[in-house]
Design a protein around this motif. Sequence first.
Motif, PDB file in Angstrom:
ATOM      1  N   ASP A  16       0.823  -1.229   0.000  1.00 19.43           N
ATOM      2  CA  ASP A  16       0.000   0.000   0.000  1.00 19.43           C
ATOM      3  C   ASP A  16       0.851   1.272   0.000  1.00 19.43           C
ATOM      4  O   ASP A  16       0.677   2.165   0.854  1.00 19.43           O
ATOM      5  CB  ASP A  16      -0.907   0.046   1.251  1.00 19.43           C
ATOM      6  N   SER A  31       2.113   0.181   4.255  1.00 19.47           N
ATOM      7  CA  SER A  31       1.636  -0.689   5.332  1.00 19.47           C
ATOM      8  C   SER A  31       2.745  -1.709   5.610  1.00 19.47           C
ATOM      9  O   SER A  31       3.495  -2.080   4.705  1.00 19.47           O
ATOM     10  CB  SER A  31       0.369  -1.432   4.908  1.00 19.47           C
ATOM     11  N   PHE A  47      -4.999  -9.449   7.699  1.00 24.25           N
ATOM     12  CA  PHE A  47      -4.106  -8.280   7.600  1.00 24.25           C
ATOM     13  C   PHE A  47      -4.071  -7.598   8.973  1.00 24.25           C
ATOM     14  O   PHE A  47      -4.896  -6.751   9.284  1.00 24.25           O
ATOM     15  CB  PHE A  47      -4.630  -7.306   6.543  1.00 24.25           C
ATOM     16  N   MET A  49      -1.696  -5.684  10.627  1.00 24.41           N
ATOM     17  CA  MET A  49      -0.520  -4.820  10.782  1.00 24.41           C
ATOM     18  C   MET A  49      -0.591  -4.002  12.083  1.00 24.41           C
ATOM     19  O   MET A  49      -1.652  -3.534  12.465  1.00 24.41           O
ATOM     20  CB  MET A  49      -0.406  -3.873   9.587  1.00 24.41           C
ATOM     21  N   TRP A  85      -3.985  -0.243   8.639  1.00 18.15           N
ATOM     22  CA  TRP A  85      -3.989  -0.431   7.186  1.00 18.15           C
ATOM     23  C   TRP A  85      -3.415   0.812   6.509  1.00 18.15           C
ATOM     24  O   TRP A  85      -2.705   1.586   7.142  1.00 18.15           O
ATOM     25  CB  TRP A  85      -5.404  -0.798   6.725  1.00 18.15           C
ATOM     26  N   ASP A  86      -3.773   0.993   5.277  1.00 19.35           N
ATOM     27  CA  ASP A  86      -3.128   2.016   4.443  1.00 19.35           C
ATOM     28  C   ASP A  86      -3.102   3.410   5.102  1.00 19.35           C
ATOM     29  O   ASP A  86      -4.022   3.776   5.834  1.00 19.35           O
ATOM     30  CB  ASP A  86      -3.892   2.080   3.124  1.00 19.35           C
ATOM     31  N   ILE A 136     -11.456   3.094   5.412  1.00 22.61           N
ATOM     32  CA  ILE A 136      -9.997   2.875   5.309  1.00 22.61           C
ATOM     33  C   ILE A 136      -9.392   3.684   4.153  1.00 22.61           C
ATOM     34  O   ILE A 136     -10.072   4.405   3.461  1.00 22.61           O
ATOM     35  CB  ILE A 136      -9.698   1.372   5.062  1.00 22.61           C
ATOM     36  N   ASP A 137      -8.090   3.463   3.962  1.00 24.49           N
ATOM     37  CA  ASP A 137      -7.337   3.857   2.767  1.00 24.49           C
ATOM     38  C   ASP A 137      -7.386   5.352   2.460  1.00 24.49           C
ATOM     39  O   ASP A 137      -7.795   5.769   1.367  1.00 24.49           O
ATOM     40  CB  ASP A 137      -7.826   3.052   1.550  1.00 24.49           C
ATOM     41  N   GLU A 236     -11.309   0.126  -3.423  1.00 30.96           N
ATOM     42  CA  GLU A 236     -10.479   0.665  -2.334  1.00 30.96           C
ATOM     43  C   GLU A 236      -9.249   1.337  -2.939  1.00 30.96           C
ATOM     44  O   GLU A 236      -9.129   1.445  -4.155  1.00 30.96           O
ATOM     45  CB  GLU A 236     -10.061  -0.465  -1.363  1.00 30.96           C
ATOM     46  N   THR A 285      -4.887  -8.492  -3.266  1.00 31.03           N
ATOM     47  CA  THR A 285      -4.988  -7.031  -3.264  1.00 31.03           C
ATOM     48  C   THR A 285      -4.057  -6.428  -4.306  1.00 31.03           C
ATOM     49  O   THR A 285      -3.026  -6.994  -4.656  1.00 31.03           O
ATOM     50  CB  THR A 285      -4.607  -6.427  -1.895  1.00 31.03           C
ATOM     51  N   HIS A 287      -2.686  -2.250  -4.975  1.00 33.88           N
ATOM     52  CA  HIS A 287      -2.764  -0.932  -4.321  1.00 33.88           C
ATOM     53  C   HIS A 287      -1.520  -0.165  -4.734  1.00 33.88           C
ATOM     54  O   HIS A 287      -0.441  -0.719  -4.813  1.00 33.88           O
ATOM     55  CB  HIS A 287      -2.811  -1.144  -2.797  1.00 33.88           C
ATOM     56  N   HIS A 302       2.348  -3.097  -5.154  1.00 35.08           N
ATOM     57  CA  HIS A 302       2.876  -4.279  -4.478  1.00 35.08           C
ATOM     58  C   HIS A 302       2.397  -5.536  -5.185  1.00 35.08           C
ATOM     59  O   HIS A 302       1.416  -5.502  -5.937  1.00 35.08           O
ATOM     60  CB  HIS A 302       2.476  -4.295  -2.988  1.00 35.08           C
ATOM     61  N   ARG A 314       3.132  -8.902   1.325  1.00 34.24           N
ATOM     62  CA  ARG A 314       3.282  -8.240   0.038  1.00 34.24           C
ATOM     63  C   ARG A 314       4.609  -7.473  -0.047  1.00 34.24           C
ATOM     64  O   ARG A 314       5.160  -7.084   0.987  1.00 34.24           O
ATOM     65  CB  ARG A 314       2.089  -7.296  -0.177  1.00 34.24           C
TER      66      ARG A 314
HETATM   67  O1  FUB Z   1      -3.310  -3.442   3.558  1.00 35.33           O
HETATM   68  C1  FUB Z   1      -4.616  -3.732   3.967  1.00 35.33           C
HETATM   69  C2  FUB Z   1      -5.573  -3.442   2.874  1.00 35.33           C
HETATM   70  O2  FUB Z   1      -5.276  -4.251   1.743  1.00 35.33           O
HETATM   71  C3  FUB Z   1      -5.525  -2.051   2.335  1.00 35.33           C
HETATM   72  O3  FUB Z   1      -6.084  -1.106   3.184  1.00 35.33           O
HETATM   73  C4  FUB Z   1      -6.216  -2.255   1.054  1.00 35.33           C
HETATM   74  O4  FUB Z   1      -6.141  -1.200   0.148  1.00 35.33           O
HETATM   75  C5  FUB Z   1      -5.535  -3.516   0.556  1.00 35.33           C
HETATM   76  O5  FUB Z   1      -4.319  -3.246  -0.079  1.00 35.33           O
END
Ligand code: FUB
Length: 335
Positions: A16, A31, A47, A49, A85-86, A136-137, A236, A285, A287, A302, A314
């Motif tokens: 991301d 991310s 995911f 993170m 996330w992002d 998100i994002d 997204e 994904t 992004h 990625h 990723r």
């Molecule tokens: O990295 C987590 C999520 O996966 C992101 O927020 C999305 O855009 C996708 O890449």
Amino acid sequence: MAKLPRYLFPSDYMADPAAHVFNGKLYIYPSHDWEAGAAFDDDGGHFQMKDYHVLSFNDIENDEATDHGVILDVKDVKWAEKQMWDSDVVEKDGKYYLIFSAKDYNGVFHLGVAIADRPEGPFIAQEHPIRGAYSIDPCVFKDDDGQVYCYYGGLWGGQLQWNVAPQKVLKEGVDLGPAPDRKTQLFTAPDMPALPSLMARMSDDLLQFAEAPRQVLVVDNDGQPLKAGDPHRFFEASWMHKYNGKYYFSYSTGDSHYLCYAIGDNPYGPFTYQGVILEPVVGWTTHHCIVEFKGQWYLLYHDCVPSNDITHLRSLKVQRLFYNEDGTIKTVVNE
Ligand code: FUB
């Protein structure tokens, strides 16, 4: 000329990318993927993170990345429990604002703000998330007049469909209220307008939205919104950049795995759909971000080739990006 695409940070899993030029260097805010052992689900529960790093480059084509280490850890964000996330970063008056997405202790995604004196951080998080900024994002785009706009949202696990009924938005404007409504899952039928991403101008101190979020409409050549069943509709990964005075809104189509873009005349749109920037990569994904650095445009993205297609592990990549004479983007080749 160096051989591109290339992986930007082979020693760790990152995804991301959001890239900006600060003080003559290219900074990438990704991310930070890791193997948390969480179960796979359609909401991206795998995911998990828990922190952000920043990477920088003097030369994106040849240099190794400088990893400036952890710039924000979830344990230092009062309101956030997990799933960082992002994110994206914008500079204003010598300060750097990290806008990031994370889940609160009720399992709701919000956007938050953290501030630093340098692009390398460390970033200090605000006590509360941005009011009314769910999902998100985030992409924070600073226009030539200094106004900053935040584009955001993601379907499925990103909870965009929890927030607003498309009919309500179209007829009455957006009123996000105190919390998203989880019971009303607002996916529309395939022949109905797709659920769009959202955007808002940010307040002068960049800590809140200055206005109620609006829909980012991606329309076809007849001015009609792309349909929910269109494989090129928004899912997204919003990104905004400007080229020759036009506003380029790009995004991931999620379950159809493309990166697509649309062009508008102002930051609010509507944006007319143009085409595919990148075909599906290895991994669920996709992004990206688009940035100009030292006179060359780049697509950063990625894929999951280095992890042998483990979808939550990723790796960052870069490829050059070129425009046609009419301003359209040449589809990027991911060899
Ligand atoms: O990295 C987590 C999520 O996966 C992101 O927020 C999305 O855009 C996708 O890449």
